[in-house]
Write a protein that holds these residues in place. Sequence first.
Motif, mmCIF file in Angstrom:
data_model
loop_
_atom_site.group_PDB
_atom_site.id
_atom_site.type_symbol
_atom_site.label_atom_id
_atom_site.label_comp_id
_atom_site.label_asym_id
_atom_site.label_seq_id
_atom_site.Cartn_x
_atom_site.Cartn_y
_atom_site.Cartn_z
ATOM 1 N N SER A 109 0.864 -1.181 0.000
ATOM 2 C CA SER A 109 0.000 0.000 0.000
ATOM 3 C C SER A 109 0.899 1.229 0.000
ATOM 4 C CB SER A 109 -0.883 0.016 1.257
ATOM 5 O OG SER A 109 -0.107 0.307 2.421
ATOM 6 N N SER A 138 -8.024 5.155 5.130
ATOM 7 C CA SER A 138 -9.460 5.427 4.971
ATOM 8 C C SER A 138 -9.938 6.463 5.978
ATOM 9 C CB SER A 138 -10.284 4.146 5.186
ATOM 10 O OG SER A 138 -9.986 3.189 4.231
ATOM 11 N N ASN A 149 -14.916 1.582 -1.652
ATOM 12 C CA ASN A 149 -13.722 0.903 -2.145
ATOM 13 C C ASN A 149 -13.849 0.510 -3.615
ATOM 14 O OD1 ASN A 149 -12.556 1.113 0.392
ATOM 15 N ND2 ASN A 149 -13.050 -0.987 1.005
ATOM 16 N N LEU A 156 -5.124 -0.529 2.282
ATOM 17 C CA LEU A 156 -5.489 0.779 2.849
ATOM 18 C C LEU A 156 -4.728 1.029 4.153
ATOM 19 C CD1 LEU A 156 -9.312 0.769 2.076
ATOM 20 C CD2 LEU A 156 -7.539 2.133 0.968
ATOM 21 N N LEU A 185 -6.406 3.237 -2.870
ATOM 22 C CA LEU A 185 -6.629 1.988 -3.597
ATOM 23 C C LEU A 185 -6.306 2.140 -5.077
ATOM 24 C CD1 LEU A 185 -9.914 0.300 -2.280
ATOM 25 C CD2 LEU A 185 -7.655 -0.748 -2.509
ATOM 26 N N SER A 199 -9.742 6.760 0.658
ATOM 27 C CA SER A 199 -9.679 5.314 0.405
ATOM 28 C C SER A 199 -9.556 5.044 -1.088
ATOM 29 C CB SER A 199 -10.939 4.607 0.920
ATOM 30 O OG SER A 199 -11.112 4.782 2.298
ATOM 31 N N PRO A 215 -9.093 -5.248 -0.239
ATOM 32 C CA PRO A 215 -9.443 -4.448 0.945
ATOM 33 C C PRO A 215 -10.567 -5.122 1.724
ATOM 34 C CG PRO A 215 -10.351 -3.459 -1.043
ATOM 35 C CD PRO A 215 -9.436 -4.555 -1.490
#
Length: 532
Positions: free
Chosen positions: A179, A212, A289, A206, A264, A260, A278
């Motif tokens: 990530s 997030s 997401n 995440l 992503l 988020s 996720p």
Amino acid sequence: MVPKIKLGSQGFEVSKQGLGCMGMSAFYGLPKPDADMIKLIHHAIESGVTFLDTSDLYGPHTNEILIGKALKGGMREKVQLATKFGIIYRDGKVEVRGDPAYVRSSCEASLKRLDVDCIDLYYVHRIDKRVPIEVTMGELKKLVEEGKIKYIGLSEASASTIRRAHAVHPITALQIEWSLFTRDVEEELIPTCRELGIGIVPYSPLGRGFLSAGPKLLEEASEGDIRKFYPRFQGDNLESNKLIYKKICEMATSKGCSPSQLALAWVHHQGDDVVPIPGTTKIDNFNDNVGALSVKLTPEEMSLLSSLAENVKGDRSIAMASTWKDADTPPLESWKAEGKIKYIGLSEASASTIRRAHAVHPITALQIEWSLFSRDVEEELIPTCRELGIGIVPYSPLGRGFLSVGPKLLEEASEGDVRKSYFPRFQGENLESNKIIYEKICEMATSKGCSPSQLALAWVHHQGDDVVPIPGTTKIDNFNDNIGALSVKLTPEEMSLLSSLGENVKGDRYVTMVSTWTDADTPPLEWWKAEG
């Protein structure tokens, strides 16, 4: 709908984004209600997110059971199901296992909990550093051939381990933490996977949820949420990482998306061989997401995000020893397993246990205490062994040494010699009675022109050609004396006289006979509930 892509080079087609199911049952607070989670899973499937990820560790076991429930009613055919094995968390301790027996038993147990006939993608959750990866892979390959799993994956494996595993059977996917907050995999692991045609499945894309919700994640964390203990969410590390999150939020606002989705999207833009998974327990978060798939990033935006990520502070795990950085395994030639023993024996087994064991695989020998001082085995065990063709290996054939030196054994015993206190026959009145037997054996030995040890051992040898006693000693003189027993010949009358003396021995051979063949039956096979 969420597009489908090929994961790895073996033709495994999955949704471009998956759903990590761990948090539904474990680690991020209390387990969530099954009904709510099944609703979320069904919503994910209907939305086109059909790549579901679980593990036997999550719960443990309850997450797989949850997934199994969610896949009833025709849902199984719509999903690509991944689970994992290898981590045992019990009584606050973690063990990693990759030995063949555990691989197989874990798979069988997961199939039952998931209530499916086949697992689509079966991962080695963590690498057992005691077992060559080729050995683990060998058993997984058998499971593929048997139709119990379709594809094999690794998780948190080193580049070397990935290469060695892939040489045994193609690896379809590597599951790894990747990530904006975790980029250590980019230098070695990602290039290795791409060279070998292995798909990449980033977990925690995440940043354990921090990308997030930012610091609110920790402020609102419930009891049992392990994220509160991660180094990057502590002290100065946390304060520094808050600033990075703030900049990501600013960029997300300018892009018209959520933090988020931006985080992503950065993962998705790493390549078409990347399928992040996720996790969430809320439908709104799931929908957010999925929206990441529509976020397009320019090379400049990718570069800016990457530069922010280079400033993340703190390790991603409390114990980095459980990650790919310490996940090499021993060379294959070091493995001592199947084919490394020639024969099987039992010790202190009951007649019933001997018969049941022998029905599974021939038993070569029974090791049992047998001497002039220990003759309880003659009524049942010896006839059973002879009926089945099992050799007999008497241990302590000199009555724990008493038949060699008599009471002097106890008088000269050093500190730590259990014979002084552990054996009832060397206590009180039992000892006094047994001294008399020893004296008679000495008299007979003198008349035979041999030592008491030789006479007592000769009695054991004369029990039959299927008997191989194993007297122990720490002195060469005693060893030579024991060998001399092989030359001592006993007449039937002498055998009978010695046997009659042996019938008068007083006292049990142990303080507790529970650890002997007299209490060594096992439960019936149908009673057994294996791990899982």
